[in-house]
Each structure stands twice: as structure tokens, then as C-alpha cells.
Write a protein that holds these residues in place. Structure first.
Motif, PDB file in Angstrom:
ATOM      1  N   TYR A 100      43.970   7.242  46.712  1.00 16.69           N
ATOM      2  CA  TYR A 100      45.380   7.815  46.978  1.00 16.69           C
ATOM      3  C   TYR A 100      46.325   8.042  46.156  1.00 16.69           C
ATOM      4  CZ  TYR A 100      48.592  11.398  48.490  1.00 16.69           C
ATOM      5  OH  TYR A 100      49.290  11.918  48.081  1.00 16.69           O
ATOM      6  N   GLY A 101      46.491   8.183  45.151  1.00 15.65           N
ATOM      7  CA  GLY A 101      47.455   8.343  44.040  1.00 15.65           C
ATOM      8  C   GLY A 101      47.274   7.723  42.600  1.00 15.65           C
ATOM      9  N   GLU A 102      46.113   7.440  42.461  1.00 16.00           N
ATOM     10  CA  GLU A 102      45.430   6.848  41.844  1.00 16.00           C
ATOM     11  C   GLU A 102      44.918   7.919  40.202  1.00 16.00           C
ATOM     12  OE1 GLU A 102      42.745   2.847  41.540  1.00 16.00           O
ATOM     13  OE2 GLU A 102      41.582   5.103  42.241  1.00 16.00           O
ATOM     14  N   SER A 103      45.979   6.715  38.933  1.00 12.96           N
ATOM     15  CA  SER A 103      46.242   8.150  37.703  1.00 12.96           C
ATOM     16  C   SER A 103      44.564   8.419  37.120  1.00 12.96           C
ATOM     17  CB  SER A 103      46.904   7.117  36.770  1.00 12.96           C
ATOM     18  OG  SER A 103      46.216   6.420  36.557  1.00 12.96           O
ATOM     19  N   THR A 104      44.450   9.487  36.555  1.00  7.29           N
ATOM     20  CA  THR A 104      43.385   9.487  36.036  1.00  7.29           C
ATOM     21  C   THR A 104      42.616   8.675  34.472  1.00  7.29           C
ATOM     22  OG1 THR A 104      44.175  11.166  34.548  1.00  7.29           O
ATOM     23  CG2 THR A 104      43.284  11.909  36.591  1.00  7.29           C
ATOM     24  N   THR A 105      43.283   8.302  34.353  1.00 11.15           N
ATOM     25  CA  THR A 105      43.000   6.478  33.435  1.00 11.15           C
ATOM     26  C   THR A 105      42.571   5.101  34.423  1.00 11.15           C
ATOM     27  OG1 THR A 105      44.650   7.669  32.447  1.00 11.15           O
ATOM     28  CG2 THR A 105      43.728   5.859  31.544  1.00 11.15           C
ATOM     29  N   VAL A 106      42.363   5.346  35.519  1.00 14.91           N
ATOM     30  CA  VAL A 106      42.624   4.431  36.280  1.00 14.91           C
ATOM     31  C   VAL A 106      41.114   4.693  36.624  1.00 14.91           C
ATOM     32  CG1 VAL A 106      43.136   3.209  38.086  1.00 14.91           C
ATOM     33  CG2 VAL A 106      44.805   3.024  36.712  1.00 14.91           C
ATOM     34  N   ILE A 107      40.905   6.213  37.034  1.00 11.97           N
ATOM     35  CA  ILE A 107      39.514   6.678  37.868  1.00 11.97           C
ATOM     36  C   ILE A 107      38.893   6.672  36.819  1.00 11.97           C
ATOM     37  CG2 ILE A 107      38.926   8.133  38.536  1.00 11.97           C
ATOM     38  CD1 ILE A 107      41.683   9.608  40.236  1.00 11.97           C
ATOM     39  N   ALA A 108      39.219   7.336  35.255  1.00  9.83           N
ATOM     40  CA  ALA A 108      38.456   7.300  34.294  1.00  9.83           C
ATOM     41  C   ALA A 108      37.903   5.849  33.904  1.00  9.83           C
ATOM     42  CB  ALA A 108      39.041   7.804  33.367  1.00  9.83           C
ATOM     43  N   GLN A 109      38.374   5.072  33.983  1.00 12.44           N
ATOM     44  CA  GLN A 109      38.213   3.413  33.533  1.00 12.44           C
ATOM     45  C   GLN A 109      36.964   3.049  34.585  1.00 12.44           C
ATOM     46  OE1 GLN A 109      39.197   1.890  30.742  1.00 12.44           O
ATOM     47  NE2 GLN A 109      37.483   0.878  32.084  1.00 12.44           N
ATOM     48  N   LYS A 110      36.857   3.801  35.981  1.00 10.68           N
ATOM     49  CA  LYS A 110      36.160   2.865  36.803  1.00 10.68           C
ATOM     50  C   LYS A 110      35.039   3.936  36.621  1.00 10.68           C
ATOM     51  CE  LYS A 110      38.531   2.400  40.888  1.00 10.68           C
ATOM     52  NZ  LYS A 110      39.703   3.042  42.007  1.00 10.68           N
ATOM     53  N   PHE A 111      34.691   4.808  36.176  1.00 15.07           N
ATOM     54  CA  PHE A 111      33.244   5.534  35.744  1.00 15.07           C
ATOM     55  C   PHE A 111      33.419   5.515  34.705  1.00 15.07           C
ATOM     56  CE2 PHE A 111      35.192   8.307  39.198  1.00 15.07           C
ATOM     57  CZ  PHE A 111      34.393   8.579  39.675  1.00 15.07           C
ATOM     58  N   VAL A 112      33.817   4.798  34.093  1.00 13.19           N
ATOM     59  CA  VAL A 112      33.673   4.261  32.126  1.00 13.19           C
ATOM     60  C   VAL A 112      33.037   2.788  32.478  1.00 13.19           C
ATOM     61  CG1 VAL A 112      34.187   3.164  29.860  1.00 13.19           C
ATOM     62  CG2 VAL A 112      34.917   5.702  30.742  1.00 13.19           C
ATOM     63  N   ASP A 113      33.423   1.891  32.980  1.00 11.98           N
ATOM     64  CA  ASP A 113      33.099   0.731  34.004  1.00 11.98           C
ATOM     65  C   ASP A 113      31.011   1.312  34.139  1.00 11.98           C
ATOM     66  OD1 ASP A 113      35.067  -0.125  33.191  1.00 11.98           O
ATOM     67  OD2 ASP A 113      35.438  -0.452  35.090  1.00 11.98           O
ATOM     68  N   ALA A 114      31.365   1.903  34.924  1.00  5.20           N
ATOM     69  CA  ALA A 114      29.979   2.433  35.616  1.00  5.20           C
ATOM     70  C   ALA A 114      28.993   2.782  34.866  1.00  5.20           C
ATOM     71  CB  ALA A 114      30.452   3.471  36.655  1.00  5.20           C
ATOM     72  N   LEU A 116      28.900   6.168  33.222  1.00  4.09           N
ATOM     73  CA  LEU A 116      29.197   7.769  34.302  1.00  4.09           C
ATOM     74  C   LEU A 116      29.497   8.241  32.964  1.00  4.09           C
ATOM     75  CD1 LEU A 116      28.974   7.386  37.649  1.00  4.09           C
ATOM     76  CD2 LEU A 116      27.510   7.756  36.749  1.00  4.09           C
ATOM     77  N   PHE A 117      30.690   7.694  32.262  1.00  4.03           N
ATOM     78  CA  PHE A 117      31.140   8.271  30.924  1.00  4.03           C
ATOM     79  C   PHE A 117      31.260   7.192  29.685  1.00  4.03           C
ATOM     80  CE2 PHE A 117      32.672  10.949  34.103  1.00  4.03           C
ATOM     81  CZ  PHE A 117      32.664  12.155  33.881  1.00  4.03           C
ATOM     82  N   ASP A 118      31.454   7.770  28.497  1.00  5.24           N
ATOM     83  CA  ASP A 118      31.495   6.777  27.017  1.00  5.24           C
ATOM     84  C   ASP A 118      33.087   6.384  26.910  1.00  5.24           C
ATOM     85  OD1 ASP A 118      28.929   7.798  26.850  1.00  5.24           O
ATOM     86  OD2 ASP A 118      29.057   9.805  25.911  1.00  5.24           O
ATOM     87  N   SER A 119      33.792   7.278  27.256  1.00 10.45           N
ATOM     88  CA  SER A 119      34.998   6.848  26.718  1.00 10.45           C
ATOM     89  C   SER A 119      35.969   7.161  28.231  1.00 10.45           C
ATOM     90  CB  SER A 119      35.635   7.264  25.504  1.00 10.45           C
ATOM     91  OG  SER A 119      35.400   8.877  25.606  1.00 10.45           O
ATOM     92  N   PRO A 144      25.225   9.600  41.673  1.00  8.93           N
ATOM     93  CA  PRO A 144      24.010   8.469  41.175  1.00  8.93           C
ATOM     94  C   PRO A 144      23.843   8.423  39.614  1.00  8.93           C
ATOM     95  CG  PRO A 144      23.147  11.431  41.753  1.00  8.93           C
ATOM     96  CD  PRO A 144      24.847  11.092  41.892  1.00  8.93           C
ATOM     97  N   ALA A 145      23.415   7.690  39.120  1.00 14.39           N
ATOM     98  CA  ALA A 145      23.503   6.879  37.409  1.00 14.39           C
ATOM     99  C   ALA A 145      22.552   8.245  36.775  1.00 14.39           C
ATOM    100  CB  ALA A 145      22.256   6.011  37.434  1.00 14.39           C
ATOM    101  N   ASN A 146      22.185   9.209  37.078  1.00 10.25           N
ATOM    102  CA  ASN A 146      21.543  10.131  35.954  1.00 10.25           C
ATOM    103  C   ASN A 146      22.727  11.338  36.379  1.00 10.25           C
ATOM    104  OD1 ASN A 146      20.863  10.915  38.646  1.00 10.25           O
ATOM    105  ND2 ASN A 146      18.461  11.846  38.059  1.00 10.25           N
ATOM    106  N   ALA A 147      24.043  11.050  36.668  1.00 10.05           N
ATOM    107  CA  ALA A 147      24.442  12.381  37.078  1.00 10.05           C
ATOM    108  C   ALA A 147      25.180  12.749  35.792  1.00 10.05           C
ATOM    109  CB  ALA A 147      25.607  12.394  38.406  1.00 10.05           C
ATOM    110  N   THR A 148      25.266  14.211  35.601  1.00 11.36           N
ATOM    111  CA  THR A 148      25.719  14.493  34.376  1.00 11.36           C
ATOM    112  C   THR A 148      27.835  14.667  34.495  1.00 11.36           C
ATOM    113  OG1 THR A 148      26.684  17.043  35.115  1.00 11.36           O
ATOM    114  CG2 THR A 148      24.437  16.413  33.896  1.00 11.36           C
TER     115      THR A 148
END
Length: 162
Positions: A100-114, A116-119, A144-148
Motif C-alpha cells: 500500500y502506498g508504493e510509487s509507480t516507479t517501485v511497482i514498475a521495477q518489480k515488473f521489470v525484474d520479473a 513482464l516489462f522491458d523498462s 502469468p509470464a506470458n501476459a501482455t
């Protein structure tokens, strides 16, 4: 005689108050070391309680062929393991926890690490385009790892588990 009594009572009141102040001073003087160490003790205790290194990180949780909740890969490293699916029939799932309260940059980094996003920029741009920044929910999301990228954003803007 009444005047002597009043003087004795006044003196005893003053002596009682003085004794209380002296005792309080002695207690503070003896305890000042412990009082000054308290903030560092609290900080050390909170550091000791942070044993779960995966909290808030993307961790693979299994694939379609395993039982619900099974963990695959090396979860102790704190990073996502594996690529976008290990075989044609099995899709790797990631469990990503958003606090709760995490910035979109921190959230984005989690998805980049996984993977799911390139940057982080790609994530933030898509969130802005979809007007979803204020709709991101907190909780544990199984993705899922293949999610768009669009599916990922839709998933994190709905309640976890939905």
C-alpha cells in the motif's frame, strides 16, 4: 503552638517534595544509558525481523501443471527465476506483492525484474495512457509470464485474486 505546627507541616511538605525530586533524578541518572540506547535497540530489532527477503519482490509461484501455490525456481534469491514460460504447455506464474502506498516507479521495477516489462519507463507510460495510476491496488497478484503489458495493468487495477 499553632504557628510551630504550621511551620513543621510546611517543612515536611517541602522535604517530601524535595525527596521525590531527588529520587526521580537518581532514577533518571541511573537509567539514562538505557534511555539513550532505546532508538538503536528498536532499529536493530526491526532489522532482525526482516528475514523474508522476498517480501514485495516478484517470485515465480509455479505453472499450470503444478498444484495451487507450489513454488518453483530459486525463491531464496529474491529475484524471478526463469523466462517467459519453460515449455509450450506450461506457463510460469509470478506472484508480485504491491505494498500500500508504493510509487509507480517501485511497482514498475518489480515488473521489470520479473521480465513482464522491458523498462520502468514502458510501465509508467502505459499506466499513464490507461489512466490507471490512481487505480492500482495493493496486495498479492498472480500474473502469468506470458501476459501482455495491458493485461498486467488491468490485473493490478482489480482486486487481488480476482
Amino acid at each position: 503552638m499553632g504557628k510551630v505546627k504550621d511551620i513543621l507541616y510546611d517543612i515536611s511538605d517541602i522535604l517530601t517534595a524535595f525527596c521525590i525530586v531527588v529520587v526521580a533524578g537518581i532514577v533518571i541518572w541511573v537509567s539514562i544509558g538505557h534511555i539513550m540506547e532505546y532508538p538503536s535497540m528498536v532499529a536493530a530489532e526491526s532489522q532482525k525481523n526482516q528475514e523474508n527477503t522476498n517480501f514485495g519482490l516478484a517470485v515465480p509461484v509455479g505453472d499450470d501443471t503444478t498444484s495451487e501455490g507450489a513454488v518453483t525456481g530459486n525463491a531464496s534469491t529474491g529475484s524471478a527465476v526463469g523466462g517467459k514460460g519453460t515449455s509450450d504447455s506450461a506457463v510460469e506464474l509470478y506472484s508480485i506483492y504491491i505494498n500500500y502506498g508504493e510509487s509507480t516507479t517501485v511497482i514498475a521495477q518489480k515488473f521489470v525484474d520479473a521480465g513482464l516489462f522491458d523498462s520502468v519507463q514502458q510501465f509508467n507510460t502505459l499506466v499513464t495512457q490507461m489512466n490507471a495510476a490512481s487505480s492500482i491496488k495493493a496486495g498479492n497478484f498472480i500474473i502469468p509470464a506470458n501476459a501482455t503489458p495491458e493485461e498486467v495493468i488491468k490485473k493490478i487495477t482489480t482486486s487481488p485474486g480476482a
